[in-house]
Design a protein around this motif. Sequence first.
Motif, PDB file in Angstrom:
ATOM      1  N   THR A 132      -7.538   3.436   4.167  1.00  0.00           N
ATOM      2  CA  THR A 132      -7.508   2.328   5.126  1.00  0.00           C
ATOM      3  C   THR A 132      -8.929   1.799   5.276  1.00  0.00           C
ATOM      4  N   GLU A 133      -9.136   0.583   4.814  1.00  0.00           N
ATOM      5  CA  GLU A 133     -10.486   0.035   4.814  1.00  0.00           C
ATOM      6  C   GLU A 133     -10.446  -1.469   4.659  1.00  0.00           C
ATOM      7  N   LEU A 134     -11.575  -2.132   4.975  1.00  0.00           N
ATOM      8  CA  LEU A 134     -11.695  -3.575   4.793  1.00  0.00           C
ATOM      9  C   LEU A 134     -12.097  -3.892   3.364  1.00  0.00           C
ATOM     10  N   ILE A 135     -11.546  -4.988   2.844  1.00  0.00           N
ATOM     11  CA  ILE A 135     -11.964  -5.483   1.534  1.00  0.00           C
ATOM     12  C   ILE A 135     -13.238  -6.309   1.716  1.00  0.00           C
ATOM     13  N   THR A 136     -14.255  -5.996   0.939  1.00  0.00           N
ATOM     14  CA  THR A 136     -15.517  -6.749   1.018  1.00  0.00           C
ATOM     15  C   THR A 136     -15.640  -7.778  -0.100  1.00  0.00           C
ATOM     16  N   ARG A 137     -15.021  -7.503  -1.280  1.00  0.00           N
ATOM     17  CA  ARG A 137     -15.096  -8.455  -2.396  1.00  0.00           C
ATOM     18  C   ARG A 137     -13.797  -8.435  -3.183  1.00  0.00           C
ATOM     19  N   VAL A 138     -13.350  -9.625  -3.572  1.00  0.00           N
ATOM     20  CA  VAL A 138     -12.200  -9.766  -4.483  1.00  0.00           C
ATOM     21  C   VAL A 138     -12.754 -10.287  -5.796  1.00  0.00           C
ATOM     22  N   LEU A 171       0.078 -12.544  -8.407  1.00  0.00           N
ATOM     23  CA  LEU A 171      -0.496 -13.247  -7.262  1.00  0.00           C
ATOM     24  C   LEU A 171      -0.979 -12.244  -6.216  1.00  0.00           C
ATOM     25  N   THR A 172      -1.916 -12.685  -5.386  1.00  0.00           N
ATOM     26  CA  THR A 172      -2.401 -11.844  -4.307  1.00  0.00           C
ATOM     27  C   THR A 172      -2.587 -12.684  -3.044  1.00  0.00           C
ATOM     28  N   THR A 173      -2.580 -12.020  -1.910  1.00  0.00           N
ATOM     29  CA  THR A 173      -2.817 -12.695  -0.630  1.00  0.00           C
ATOM     30  C   THR A 173      -4.045 -12.130   0.074  1.00  0.00           C
ATOM     31  N   VAL A 174      -4.711 -11.150  -0.546  1.00  0.00           N
ATOM     32  CA  VAL A 174      -5.860 -10.533   0.112  1.00  0.00           C
ATOM     33  C   VAL A 174      -7.113 -11.364  -0.120  1.00  0.00           C
ATOM     34  N   THR A 175      -8.025 -11.297   0.842  1.00  0.00           N
ATOM     35  CA  THR A 175      -9.323 -11.961   0.772  1.00  0.00           C
ATOM     36  C   THR A 175     -10.360 -11.016   1.360  1.00  0.00           C
ATOM     37  N   PRO A 176     -11.650 -11.287   1.153  1.00  0.00           N
ATOM     38  CA  PRO A 176     -12.658 -10.468   1.826  1.00  0.00           C
ATOM     39  C   PRO A 176     -12.413 -10.459   3.332  1.00  0.00           C
ATOM     40  N   GLY A 177     -12.422  -9.256   3.902  1.00  0.00           N
ATOM     41  CA  GLY A 177     -12.130  -9.108   5.321  1.00  0.00           C
ATOM     42  C   GLY A 177     -10.723  -8.637   5.605  1.00  0.00           C
ATOM     43  N   THR A 178      -9.845  -8.616   4.593  1.00  0.00           N
ATOM     44  CA  THR A 178      -8.481  -8.122   4.784  1.00  0.00           C
ATOM     45  C   THR A 178      -8.497  -6.604   4.948  1.00  0.00           C
ATOM     46  N   LEU A 179      -7.799  -6.113   5.956  1.00  0.00           N
ATOM     47  CA  LEU A 179      -7.682  -4.675   6.170  1.00  0.00           C
ATOM     48  C   LEU A 179      -6.474  -4.162   5.403  1.00  0.00           C
ATOM     49  N   VAL A 180      -6.716  -3.221   4.487  1.00  0.00           N
ATOM     50  CA  VAL A 180      -5.627  -2.642   3.701  1.00  0.00           C
ATOM     51  C   VAL A 180      -5.537  -1.161   4.005  1.00  0.00           C
ATOM     52  N   GLY A 181      -4.343  -0.621   3.831  1.00  0.00           N
ATOM     53  CA  GLY A 181      -4.109   0.794   4.063  1.00  0.00           C
ATOM     54  C   GLY A 181      -3.410   1.421   2.886  1.00  0.00           C
ATOM     55  N   PRO A 182      -3.158   2.714   2.925  1.00  0.00           N
ATOM     56  CA  PRO A 182      -2.454   3.385   1.831  1.00  0.00           C
ATOM     57  C   PRO A 182      -1.101   2.728   1.555  1.00  0.00           C
ATOM     58  N   GLY A 183      -0.872   2.357   0.321  1.00  0.00           N
ATOM     59  CA  GLY A 183       0.392   1.722  -0.064  1.00  0.00           C
ATOM     60  C   GLY A 183       0.396   0.216   0.049  1.00  0.00           C
ATOM     61  N   THR A 184      -0.646  -0.374   0.637  1.00  0.00           N
ATOM     62  CA  THR A 184      -0.695  -1.838   0.737  1.00  0.00           C
ATOM     63  C   THR A 184      -0.893  -2.425  -0.663  1.00  0.00           C
ATOM     64  N   VAL A 185       0.052  -3.282  -1.099  1.00  0.00           N
ATOM     65  CA  VAL A 185      -0.027  -3.864  -2.444  1.00  0.00           C
ATOM     66  C   VAL A 185      -1.061  -4.983  -2.434  1.00  0.00           C
ATOM     67  N   ILE A 186      -2.058  -4.838  -3.275  1.00  0.00           N
ATOM     68  CA  ILE A 186      -3.105  -5.849  -3.395  1.00  0.00           C
ATOM     69  C   ILE A 186      -2.703  -6.900  -4.422  1.00  0.00           C
ATOM     70  N   THR A 187      -2.164  -6.463  -5.558  1.00  0.00           N
ATOM     71  CA  THR A 187      -1.651  -7.358  -6.591  1.00  0.00           C
ATOM     72  C   THR A 187      -0.799  -6.523  -7.542  1.00  0.00           C
TER      73      THR A 187
END
Length: 363
Positions: A81-87, A180-196
Amino acid sequence: MIKRHFLLVAAGVLVLLMAVAVIVRLLFADDGGGQGGPGGGRGGAQEVAAFETTERTFSDTLQLVGVARGQRSVEIASTNTELITRVLFRDGQSVRAGAPLVELQAREQEAGMIEARARVEQAQRDYDRSKELVDRGIAPRVNLEQADSALKAAQASLEAAEARRGERVIRAPFSGVLGLTTVTPGTLVGPGTVITTLDDISTIRIDFPLPERYLSRVQSGTPISATADAFPGSQFTGRIARVDTRIDEVTRSATARAELPNPEGRIRPGMSMRVTVRQGQRQSLAVPESAIQYEGEGAFVYRIMPAEAGQIAQRIEVETGVVEDGYVEILSGLDAGETVVASGLNRIQPGAPVTLAGRSNGQ
């Protein structure tokens, strides 16, 4: 007043004469000297296209429906569980194995790396100092051995810290195409969260149910062809890769998997595919589909036969087999070399005179 009545009578007579002329023309007009053509007059020969029956190669086929899948497919997800800093990728991008996709916030891991590097630097200085003293004979050799062990332990701690930092970068596990993806820098993701998603679609697998009664006739290496509604007129070819070892107790079928090349990436995972499995080949008499007329459960063709005044169309009942590539297999009713009407059967009556507009044997 009299003049007006006279004109009306004359007009009526004229219309009556014209109607009589049309009736006489329909009754007695011929069709251009008896040569006939499409829609020729009564008593004239109908012009038709002809086909000379010949043998063609046919094969028994199974028509089945399957689902396309990539050779390898995976959902890219985070384990923390962490914030995305770069895509680091674009939608639909092709990537190679190991390519970085996203970076997660890693403050704690970076601090751990700084601490581990400092320990390595201190351990290296202690080792160098101990070595110098040992070489000069001032310190016992056991001190150097202890300094060497401390240096190796510090280096191992640094490697572990770097590994923990590396876990904050999510990479492509294999080469393929990203979804396709919906994540951007600042998105909080957790275990199992599909990024793409990532799919290797250089080769496509098609899984389809194979009825158990065909298991003895289909095996690895059997050629197949496949079509998709998304690409009308296109046909894709491949082979059976393997057949599952288990039979479904409800459907009484096993899952067969076909593989086919997909160099242009046209077939996509999840696409519905119609699969044709060919089982052996044989030579049989054939006529075009347009030469066959179906009536109830039977079928017939018009065979062109000689007559006193030319040729006539003779209705012949036939037994048909498979339909393949626009031709119908004839099991009985015709012999090779006979000529049949190739098209326009709905305009012909049994025994009607015909003339040939052209002849083909399908070669």
